[in-house]
Design a protein around this motif. Sequence first.
Motif, PDB file in Angstrom:
ATOM      1  N   ASP A  38      76.034  12.152 109.612  1.00 12.60           N
ATOM      2  CA  ASP A  38      76.278  13.507 109.140  1.00 12.60           C
ATOM      3  C   ASP A  38      74.979  14.188 108.738  1.00 12.60           C
ATOM      4  O   ASP A  38      74.814  15.400 108.929  1.00 12.60           O
ATOM      5  CB  ASP A  38      77.253  13.487 107.965  1.00 12.60           C
ATOM      6  CG  ASP A  38      77.997  14.801 107.809  1.00 12.60           C
ATOM      7  OD1 ASP A  38      78.564  15.280 108.814  1.00 12.60           O
ATOM      8  OD2 ASP A  38      77.997  15.364 106.703  1.00 12.60           O
ATOM      9  N   TYR A  41      73.630  15.389 111.874  1.00 15.19           N
ATOM     10  CA  TYR A  41      74.381  16.570 112.324  1.00 15.19           C
ATOM     11  C   TYR A  41      73.946  17.813 111.548  1.00 15.19           C
ATOM     12  O   TYR A  41      73.698  18.878 112.137  1.00 15.19           O
ATOM     13  CB  TYR A  41      75.877  16.321 112.133  1.00 15.19           C
ATOM     14  CG  TYR A  41      76.751  17.540 112.346  1.00 15.19           C
ATOM     15  CD1 TYR A  41      77.188  17.883 113.623  1.00 15.19           C
ATOM     16  CD2 TYR A  41      77.132  18.348 111.280  1.00 15.19           C
ATOM     17  CE1 TYR A  41      77.986  19.001 113.820  1.00 15.19           C
ATOM     18  CE2 TYR A  41      77.922  19.459 111.470  1.00 15.19           C
ATOM     19  CZ  TYR A  41      78.347  19.786 112.738  1.00 15.19           C
ATOM     20  OH  TYR A  41      79.134  20.900 112.924  1.00 15.19           O
ATOM     21  N   LEU A  42      73.861  17.698 110.228  1.00 12.15           N
ATOM     22  CA  LEU A  42      73.470  18.840 109.405  1.00 12.15           C
ATOM     23  C   LEU A  42      72.049  19.284 109.718  1.00 12.15           C
ATOM     24  O   LEU A  42      71.749  20.488 109.708  1.00 12.15           O
ATOM     25  CB  LEU A  42      73.602  18.475 107.930  1.00 12.15           C
ATOM     26  CG  LEU A  42      75.028  18.245 107.412  1.00 12.15           C
ATOM     27  CD1 LEU A  42      74.994  17.694 105.997  1.00 12.15           C
ATOM     28  CD2 LEU A  42      75.841  19.528 107.470  1.00 12.15           C
ATOM     29  N   GLN A  45      72.171  21.317 112.908  1.00  9.90           N
ATOM     30  CA  GLN A  45      72.691  22.649 112.637  1.00  9.90           C
ATOM     31  C   GLN A  45      71.642  23.510 111.933  1.00  9.90           C
ATOM     32  O   GLN A  45      71.493  24.703 112.242  1.00  9.90           O
ATOM     33  CB  GLN A  45      73.951  22.531 111.769  1.00  9.90           C
ATOM     34  CG  GLN A  45      75.138  21.891 112.465  1.00  9.90           C
ATOM     35  CD  GLN A  45      75.719  22.775 113.554  1.00  9.90           C
ATOM     36  OE1 GLN A  45      75.635  24.003 113.480  1.00  9.90           O
ATOM     37  NE2 GLN A  45      76.302  22.165 114.567  1.00  9.90           N
ATOM     38  N   ARG A 119      71.522  23.589 102.267  1.00  7.92           N
ATOM     39  CA  ARG A 119      71.796  22.628 103.344  1.00  7.92           C
ATOM     40  C   ARG A 119      70.942  21.367 103.178  1.00  7.92           C
ATOM     41  O   ARG A 119      71.447  20.255 103.337  1.00  7.92           O
ATOM     42  CB  ARG A 119      71.513  23.274 104.699  1.00  7.92           C
ATOM     43  CG  ARG A 119      72.454  24.407 105.047  1.00  7.92           C
ATOM     44  CD  ARG A 119      72.406  24.641 106.534  1.00  7.92           C
ATOM     45  NE  ARG A 119      73.106  25.847 106.908  1.00  7.92           N
ATOM     46  CZ  ARG A 119      73.248  26.270 108.165  1.00  7.92           C
ATOM     47  NH1 ARG A 119      72.699  25.568 109.144  1.00  7.92           N
ATOM     48  NH2 ARG A 119      73.899  27.369 108.443  1.00  7.92           N
ATOM     49  N   GLN A 122      72.335  19.413 100.416  1.00 11.79           N
ATOM     50  CA  GLN A 122      73.512  18.640 100.819  1.00 11.79           C
ATOM     51  C   GLN A 122      73.099  17.349 101.521  1.00 11.79           C
ATOM     52  O   GLN A 122      73.675  16.279 101.272  1.00 11.79           O
ATOM     53  CB  GLN A 122      74.400  19.479 101.736  1.00 11.79           C
ATOM     54  CG  GLN A 122      75.694  18.772 102.152  1.00 11.79           C
ATOM     55  CD  GLN A 122      76.546  19.611 103.085  1.00 11.79           C
ATOM     56  OE1 GLN A 122      76.235  20.780 103.359  1.00 11.79           O
ATOM     57  NE2 GLN A 122      77.626  19.045 103.585  1.00 11.79           N
ATOM     58  N   MET A 123      72.099  17.432 102.393  1.00 13.16           N
ATOM     59  CA  MET A 123      71.603  16.217 103.046  1.00 13.16           C
ATOM     60  C   MET A 123      71.003  15.251 102.025  1.00 13.16           C
ATOM     61  O   MET A 123      71.189  14.032 102.123  1.00 13.16           O
ATOM     62  CB  MET A 123      70.571  16.592 104.115  1.00 13.16           C
ATOM     63  CG  MET A 123      71.163  17.272 105.328  1.00 13.16           C
ATOM     64  SD  MET A 123      69.948  17.518 106.655  1.00 13.16           S
ATOM     65  CE  MET A 123      69.131  19.008 106.099  1.00 13.16           C
ATOM     66  N   THR A 166      64.554  17.835 110.130  1.00 15.74           N
ATOM     67  CA  THR A 166      64.410  18.756 109.002  1.00 15.74           C
ATOM     68  C   THR A 166      62.984  19.266 108.899  1.00 15.74           C
ATOM     69  O   THR A 166      62.752  20.462 108.641  1.00 15.74           O
ATOM     70  CB  THR A 166      64.825  18.056 107.703  1.00 15.74           C
ATOM     71  OG1 THR A 166      66.148  17.517 107.850  1.00 15.74           O
ATOM     72  CG2 THR A 166      64.821  19.034 106.541  1.00 15.74           C
ATOM     73  N   LEU A 272      81.021  28.063 107.176  1.00 12.40           N
ATOM     74  CA  LEU A 272      81.412  26.658 107.322  1.00 12.40           C
ATOM     75  C   LEU A 272      82.843  26.530 107.817  1.00 12.40           C
ATOM     76  O   LEU A 272      83.147  25.672 108.653  1.00 12.40           O
ATOM     77  CB  LEU A 272      81.246  25.936 105.983  1.00 12.40           C
ATOM     78  CG  LEU A 272      81.647  24.455 105.976  1.00 12.40           C
ATOM     79  CD1 LEU A 272      80.824  23.653 106.979  1.00 12.40           C
ATOM     80  CD2 LEU A 272      81.497  23.861 104.575  1.00 12.40           C
ATOM     81  N   ALA A 336      82.543  21.594 101.357  1.00 15.75           N
ATOM     82  CA  ALA A 336      81.550  20.860 102.147  1.00 15.75           C
ATOM     83  C   ALA A 336      81.955  19.403 102.319  1.00 15.75           C
ATOM     84  O   ALA A 336      81.798  18.824 103.401  1.00 15.75           O
ATOM     85  CB  ALA A 336      80.181  20.948 101.482  1.00 15.75           C
ATOM     86  N   ALA A 340      82.834  17.469 105.877  1.00 12.05           N
ATOM     87  CA  ALA A 340      82.131  16.249 106.272  1.00 12.05           C
ATOM     88  C   ALA A 340      83.114  15.139 106.626  1.00 12.05           C
ATOM     89  O   ALA A 340      82.905  14.385 107.583  1.00 12.05           O
ATOM     90  CB  ALA A 340      81.212  15.792 105.144  1.00 12.05           C
TER      91      ALA A 340
END
Length: 509
Positions: A38, A41-42, A45, A119, A122-123, A166, A272, A336, A340
């Motif tokens: 994930d 994935y994030l 994005q 974002r 979140q990661m 990133t 989202l 969120a 996920a």
Amino acid sequence: MATDLRPAYADIDQELFDVDQIPMTSRDVRSVGEMLFDVDYLARQLLMDVGGDDAGTLLRSWPTMVAAAEDLWASLPGRRPGVDERDRPITSLSAQAATIESSLSGRKAWPGQGPTNPRVDQMTQTLLSAAALVRRYGAEIPHEQTEAHRDLEAARTRIMHGLYLTAHAVSVALHDNGRDRVTDARQSGRRVQLAQHHSPYAVAPTGVWVDRMTACENTARSYLNDRFAQALAGEAIRPVDDPGRLAQALANWDIQSHRALARDLAPANILLITRTQGLIAGASMVLVDAAATAGVLDPSDRLVPAIADAGRSWSNLAGRWGDLAPPGARIQEPLARAAAEVRASYRQITHDTTTLAGPEGIAGRPGLSQAVTATLRAVGAGSELAVVVAEKADNPSLTGPARALSRRAHNDVESGLATPPAEGDVVWVSPADILAKRLVPLPPPVAETLRAASDATMDAASTASSMASLHLVERAHGSTASDAKQQPAGPRPDAPQFEPVRLSGGPRR
């Protein structure tokens, strides 16, 4: 002494059904591997969505993410004593990020103090959650075995790849920020000395940060060279141990998306929601194909095209709501987390390590029948969600970043999606607002195309909902028919009589 307890019960009921009073009882059930996927994935994005206005928030978030990644890396079992050659890249990357954090601390020049990027945050939180899991259960991993060793190497590769993506996203944002500065200077008649390395837009004050982030990116890439595909081939796949996981994830997603839409008008949340609805449509097509291969679902030449059209509409709508989300906008944590879990639940069924599994492979996995029923119900529920999202598009108080809305307005007019103004070329957003990075009301072309995209999504989602509901009814009747084979022939005298059901797209708003 008699006491009337009804007011007390009324207060309890009011708190019980108050959205803000309902406690979150769901927990993160993802594995470490699913969390790392994930993060990947994030990061992908993020790389697709970044712009110049994100540069400052991304730069401030970068050191914290690297620290979380290093913490997870150190917690993985099987580390060799002393200096381990494979740990050098993460150690170097951590040192580079620490110097960036030191330079940012107390800095008054750009980017200065300010918010971090939600974002990346979140990661970072996902990496910290994965590290907590490893510390709790890592002692049980037989890291000396070949399979476990290969899975640990895949985990390290996932961590580094998330950092690499990133870092590249931060570099892209810095480049775009420099380009915006050059454009603004030229429009105001000022001369700008272009850079001679990396990019002509690596101008002050972003140029020095481009150099430093490029160094971080190269460090991560040095670990991944000639390793990425080979390492991920040894990644362990979590078996489908809970056939009802997808159904539970989709049910929770439906709850959290409606709660987010009911509370306030936040474009980041709607972005989202629309993006996840597009993902649900794409994954549903894969499951429907596999179910038809397995004989679980009757083949149809109308269901998959209808779902595909809905997925395209949701994705197009997501892109437009993305223009309205200001840099640094926060996403509600329950929303969120629910998104996920939806991604992890689908991937558990539809993927083999890094690639999409074939229909035959998916057909042989346990719980396919339950997954198909759950995903068709989610497609069916999408039509109502599209109506709620469309109502948000009609809100006259919508605002967005000036630069993004200016570009969108001119692009929509030039492409013929919006009605051209009678007076010819129009400056839809003031250059002063763009330069000051203000939030401005939606220009008429943006508001027009947002409503049009919302209407198109409503129509497509309604069609897909009708087709999905029809197949659910057919599946239910098929199950009833198979059960009836074990009963005596002939109709029961008390059997209900059903009238044909008309499935329509419903009224337009």
